[in-house]
Write an enzyme that holds these catalytic residues in place. Sequence first.
Site, mmCIF file in Angstrom:
data_model
loop_
_atom_site.group_PDB
_atom_site.id
_atom_site.type_symbol
_atom_site.label_atom_id
_atom_site.label_comp_id
_atom_site.label_asym_id
_atom_site.label_seq_id
_atom_site.Cartn_x
_atom_site.Cartn_y
_atom_site.Cartn_z
ATOM 1 N N ASP A 183 0.871 -1.180 0.000
ATOM 2 C CA ASP A 183 0.000 0.000 0.000
ATOM 3 C C ASP A 183 0.901 1.221 0.000
ATOM 4 O OD1 ASP A 183 -2.374 -1.432 0.099
ATOM 5 O OD2 ASP A 183 -2.369 -1.528 2.288
ATOM 6 N N ASP A 199 -13.691 -5.468 -1.668
ATOM 7 C CA ASP A 199 -13.718 -5.430 -0.203
ATOM 8 C C ASP A 199 -15.104 -5.894 0.204
ATOM 9 O OD1 ASP A 199 -11.121 -4.297 0.317
ATOM 10 O OD2 ASP A 199 -11.879 -2.397 -0.469
#
Length: 251
Positions: free
Chosen positions: A11, A130
Site C-alpha cells: 500500500d 472489499d
Amino acid sequence: MLAKRVIPCLDVRNGKVVKGVNFEGVRDVGDPVECAEEYNRQGADELVFYDITASAEGRGLMLDVVRETAKRVFVPLCVGGGIGSIDDFRETLRAGADKVSVNSQALVNPDLISDAAKIFGSQCVVVGIDAKRDGNGGYTVYRNGGRIDMKLDLGKWVEEIQQRGAGEICLNSMNADGTRAGFDIEMLDFVCSRVNIPVIASGGAGKLEHFSDALLKTDCSAVLAASLFHFKELTVQQVKDNCKKNGIAIR
C-alpha cells in the site's frame, strides 16, 4: 493443476509503503522500490501496488514509483488505486504495470471492466473487492476503502465481474483484514465456487500455516499478504517452502 502464486502487497501513500489494521492506524514501512526489489529477491511471483492516496498529485508520484520498479524488478506488477478511466488504465500500463486493479470505480461504473478488457485484454484487468458478512448469512460489497456499503450481494457481483471479461479477482475480507487470524476460508470458497477466473486471497494472514490452509481448502489461485512480509516476520520463500511441504504446486 496451475501452480499457485505468493504475492506481497504494498500500500503506497505519498510515495511510501504504509500498513494499517482494518484500514486504520496507518504507519510508514519503507521505500516502495526498495521493498519491491527485496520481494523480487525473495522469489515473489507478482507484486501488487495500491495507491491509497490516489489524488491527482498522488497519481503522478505513483506512476514514477511504477516506472522505477519496472526497471529493477522482473515479476508481474499489478497497480491499483483511483483508476477511474480507460486513460488511467493506459497510463498505468505504459508506466510498466502488467495488470491494473479496479475496485470502487468498477462498482460505480461496471462498464470500465468490460471496456478495459476489450481494449487491453482480460489478462490486464483485475477487480479488487472489499467484502463483509451482512449478518444474514451472506456477504455485501463495500467501496471507498471499506467505508461505503453498496448493499450489493457478493455472489452477484463476482458473477458480473467474470461476465464482463475481467481476468482475475482479488478478494479482501474486511472481517479478516489486519486481524492475523487467517484468511476468510468461507468467503473465499463462496467466491471460488461461483467463478472460473483466478481468485487471489487477501486479508488475514498471520502465520505460515494460513497460506497453505487457504490454498488447500479453497480453489483460490494465489495468496496475498502485506504486514507479515513488510515487518520481516516471514519471507516469501518461507511461505513457498511450507506450501511445497504441504503438497501444493507452487511457482
